[in-house]
Design a protein around this motif. Sequence first.
Motif, mmCIF file in Angstrom:
data_model
loop_
_atom_site.group_PDB
_atom_site.id
_atom_site.type_symbol
_atom_site.label_atom_id
_atom_site.label_comp_id
_atom_site.label_asym_id
_atom_site.label_seq_id
_atom_site.Cartn_x
_atom_site.Cartn_y
_atom_site.Cartn_z
ATOM 1 N N VAL B 237 -49.322 11.407 -30.174
ATOM 2 C CA VAL B 237 -48.593 10.873 -28.257
ATOM 3 C C VAL B 237 -49.781 11.423 -26.833
ATOM 4 O O VAL B 237 -50.730 12.033 -27.088
ATOM 5 C CB VAL B 237 -47.313 12.056 -27.670
ATOM 6 N N ILE B 238 -50.027 10.754 -25.800
ATOM 7 C CA ILE B 238 -50.082 10.965 -24.342
ATOM 8 C C ILE B 238 -49.470 11.159 -23.258
ATOM 9 O O ILE B 238 -48.578 10.994 -23.462
ATOM 10 C CB ILE B 238 -50.826 9.617 -24.084
ATOM 11 N N ASP B 239 -50.100 12.803 -22.882
ATOM 12 C CA ASP B 239 -48.751 12.889 -21.742
ATOM 13 C C ASP B 239 -49.538 12.879 -20.263
ATOM 14 O O ASP B 239 -50.074 12.215 -20.856
ATOM 15 C CB ASP B 239 -49.158 14.333 -21.679
ATOM 16 N N VAL B 240 -48.288 12.575 -19.445
ATOM 17 C CA VAL B 240 -48.275 11.951 -18.193
ATOM 18 C C VAL B 240 -50.283 12.062 -17.663
ATOM 19 O O VAL B 240 -50.529 11.829 -17.253
ATOM 20 C CB VAL B 240 -47.445 12.703 -17.327
ATOM 21 N N LYS B 241 -50.250 14.191 -17.593
ATOM 22 C CA LYS B 241 -52.070 13.930 -16.909
ATOM 23 C C LYS B 241 -53.083 13.847 -17.999
ATOM 24 O O LYS B 241 -53.642 13.215 -16.902
ATOM 25 C CB LYS B 241 -51.859 15.796 -17.525
ATOM 26 N N THR B 242 -52.803 13.540 -19.477
ATOM 27 C CA THR B 242 -54.095 12.527 -19.611
ATOM 28 C C THR B 242 -53.587 11.200 -19.209
ATOM 29 O O THR B 242 -54.951 10.841 -19.063
ATOM 30 C CB THR B 242 -53.798 12.432 -21.093
ATOM 31 N N PHE B 243 -52.956 10.950 -19.718
ATOM 32 C CA PHE B 243 -52.542 9.308 -19.446
ATOM 33 C C PHE B 243 -53.299 9.104 -17.379
ATOM 34 O O PHE B 243 -54.177 8.071 -17.473
ATOM 35 C CB PHE B 243 -50.935 8.703 -19.153
ATOM 36 N N THR B 244 -52.758 9.329 -16.668
ATOM 37 C CA THR B 244 -53.370 9.195 -14.599
ATOM 38 C C THR B 244 -54.579 9.718 -15.220
ATOM 39 O O THR B 244 -55.346 8.593 -15.117
ATOM 40 C CB THR B 244 -52.460 10.073 -14.265
ATOM 41 N N LYS B 245 -54.950 10.636 -16.170
ATOM 42 C CA LYS B 245 -56.529 10.766 -15.895
ATOM 43 C C LYS B 245 -57.813 9.581 -16.666
ATOM 44 O O LYS B 245 -58.049 9.471 -16.207
ATOM 45 C CB LYS B 245 -56.821 11.689 -16.930
ATOM 46 N N ARG B 246 -56.780 8.917 -17.897
ATOM 47 C CA ARG B 246 -57.910 7.743 -18.349
ATOM 48 C C ARG B 246 -57.633 6.829 -17.394
ATOM 49 O O ARG B 246 -58.259 6.338 -17.260
ATOM 50 C CB ARG B 246 -56.733 7.986 -19.685
ATOM 51 N N ALA B 247 -55.816 6.527 -17.171
ATOM 52 C CA ALA B 247 -56.064 5.228 -16.220
ATOM 53 C C ALA B 247 -56.826 4.988 -14.809
ATOM 54 O O ALA B 247 -57.381 3.654 -14.254
ATOM 55 C CB ALA B 247 -53.997 4.966 -15.707
ATOM 56 N N SER B 248 -56.879 6.324 -13.997
ATOM 57 C CA SER B 248 -57.547 6.127 -13.038
ATOM 58 C C SER B 248 -59.456 5.977 -13.123
ATOM 59 O O SER B 248 -60.150 5.591 -12.381
ATOM 60 C CB SER B 248 -58.227 7.758 -12.546
ATOM 61 N N GLU B 249 -59.613 6.680 -14.628
ATOM 62 C CA GLU B 249 -60.867 6.115 -15.307
ATOM 63 C C GLU B 249 -61.013 4.066 -15.410
ATOM 64 O O GLU B 249 -61.812 3.451 -15.094
ATOM 65 C CB GLU B 249 -61.219 6.816 -16.623
ATOM 66 N N ILE B 250 -59.924 3.814 -15.737
ATOM 67 C CA ILE B 250 -59.709 2.216 -15.917
ATOM 68 C C ILE B 250 -59.795 1.894 -14.224
ATOM 69 O O ILE B 250 -60.438 0.613 -14.093
ATOM 70 C CB ILE B 250 -58.427 1.852 -16.027
ATOM 71 N N GLU B 251 -58.927 2.369 -13.292
ATOM 72 C CA GLU B 251 -58.898 2.087 -12.481
ATOM 73 C C GLU B 251 -59.446 2.998 -11.567
ATOM 74 O O GLU B 251 -58.199 3.981 -11.022
ATOM 75 C CB GLU B 251 -57.189 1.543 -11.925
ATOM 76 N N ALA B 252 -59.677 2.985 -10.062
ATOM 77 C CA ALA B 252 -60.977 3.817 -9.917
ATOM 78 C C ALA B 252 -59.539 4.138 -8.584
ATOM 79 O O ALA B 252 -59.310 5.770 -8.274
ATOM 80 C CB ALA B 252 -61.584 3.155 -9.231
#
Lengths: 348, 348
Positions: B237-252
């Motif tokens: 499971v990915i929590d919101v914080k980790t998800f947002t962090k990962r998404a920010s790496e994909i999309e600045a």
Amino acid sequence: MHGELIGDRVVLGEDAITKLYSTSYYGRLKEGKLELSLVEAAYLLKEGKISIVHGEKPLDFKEFFVIASTLMKNFELKYIVYKDMRGRGYYVQPSVTDFRLYPRGGKPGKTRAMYFVRAISEREPLPLANILHYLEIAENMRKHIILAIVDEESDITFYDVKKTSMKGETKFTGGKGDGTLLEDRVIVWDSALVKVLHQKGFFGKPLDEERLQLSLVESAYLMKKKVLKVTDATGNVIDVKTFTKRASEIEADFGHKLRVYENLRENGMVAKTGFKFGSHFRAYEKVESLDRLIHSKYLVHAISKDHVFLLPELSRAIRLAQSVRKRMIFGYVTGKNVGYIDIGRTKL
Amino acid sequence: MHGELIGDRVVLGEDAITKLYSTSYYGRLKEGKLELSLVEAAYLLKEGKISIVHGEKPLDFKEFFVIASTLMKNFELKYIVYKDMRGRGYYVQPSVTDFRLYPRGGKPGKTRAMYFVRAISEREPLPLANILHYLEIAENMRKHIILAIVDEESDITFYDVKKTSMKGETKFTGGKGDGTLLEDRVIVWDSALVKVLHQKGFFGKPLDEERLQLSLVESAYLMKKKVLKVTDATGNVIDVKTFTKRASEIEADFGHKLRVYENLRENGMVAKTGFKFGSHFRAYEKVESLDRLIHSKYLVHAISKDHVFLLPELSRAIRLAQSVRKRMIFGYVTGKNVGYIDIGRTKL
């Protein structure tokens, strides 16, 4: 038909050869068996045409899809593009650039594949160097390149990319005189020179009835041609080198912009600012008078050899060019030459 | 009439008051004399209405123009814009933002000025903060803001800028289920949830008949609303914080993109990707079905509070939006809120 996931291939028995390979051109033959790529296998699994086991374990679509996406970078992108093309009745096979696409009605073995297709996420920065590399591969194999750009909602936009050249019929010679550099433009005060530059060379824009404003690229070009001598507001002469340096401070991409401008001019094209279209230039093959400019066929944007395209920007540039019935051309400086690539949206 | 250049003003005698001020609204009265700004003076000099001396020396147009451009930053830009507006019969006076423009047929003293005009070179980076500052001045004085952008060939494009709000009629509640994050998208496998998300909430795009792909912003939004639980390919499971962090790496720019997306959704707008238009979102006030989307009126691009506009890009974005009959809206995050500005080309 039953397939087995082995490494990054799904292997099927002899029965699959007749049913999938000979009639529909899925997979490749290998030692009497049929090997499918992960993308082909996912597509046939979804269509209910095959089942897949991994070791002893049967995989449903979700399980196979998740495994495949860990085995292959951008698996889901390639799947989206493959599914789209197959779904529209095209024959598609794996290739060095992701896929080889056969023309409508064409078949592997009977027809030559026409396109190399590359699936790219809108988020992936795309270096010019990669595009030039695909073009080289395609040229060697006498094919065209199609970029299939998948946006965040998995919609696909297809772009065809080709090299092109820019040739026009407008040659300019003559004229001699002075101008004054005021911040980011040069003003020509001598009305005889104004007339020659504006009416014969299609340079600049009138400040009023007698005086002409030249852009920085126009000025640098005319200085290099020894038509124009430029002074600053205090009357000191500015040489080409100093001028270029100053212009580069005002405009970071002045260097390659000037190179592309010069190349267009030397090839007989008239280039005017493309600001209203968000590009460096609009380019005309032939100009008879600046007062009644005919439609310009091209927008030209100058980029450096190490340019990296951001795909939302590329999309915007091309979409805008096509909305005003122009081709979007990127001019890049390569050593002493300038190369041009033409990128346009295409429908499959 | 004779004027004298004193500091950055041209001062004329009493006779000029009747001829220039009372009938045509040039200049300002000062101790029984008429003071012209440099731009006004250059315009009247070109028109042959005044002559100018500096000390004892008479100045021709070139001499005055060159001196004025050393006295005032962007003098030639302001001159180009002033000349254009005066040339079309508008009354124009100096103001805090360069010029105050009276509506067609309107006159200083009789009519209220309608617009504050700011002249800007296409090369000048324009911070959002400046635009917000102009808007604040304009709001206080109950005027509109017009940006007059001068391109390198001295063509002017006028943009009107206003604050706006985004309100729609689509509210989404309900649904609960899982998705898998695969590189830069999330796949929802559960067909009941797929139906709710796609048909009631207008989220995502079908991967096929049963499965739905969600974009990163859609997924993060639904995770925060506790509709969606996301796992990675291995089932963690990915929590919101980790998800947002990962998404920010994909999309600045994921952070402010998500904030604007949430704000649009919470205000009842449906936002879908604007990739094909080079913007973050196209936004709908009302959606009845994703299969027959009505025309979206807006393109929305999310920017940070410290965003600096590059004008060729701004020009391209707005031109493209208008070519597809949409308004170009910029959403910016300011503390806990999101503000929207609407920028469109306008004709004077």
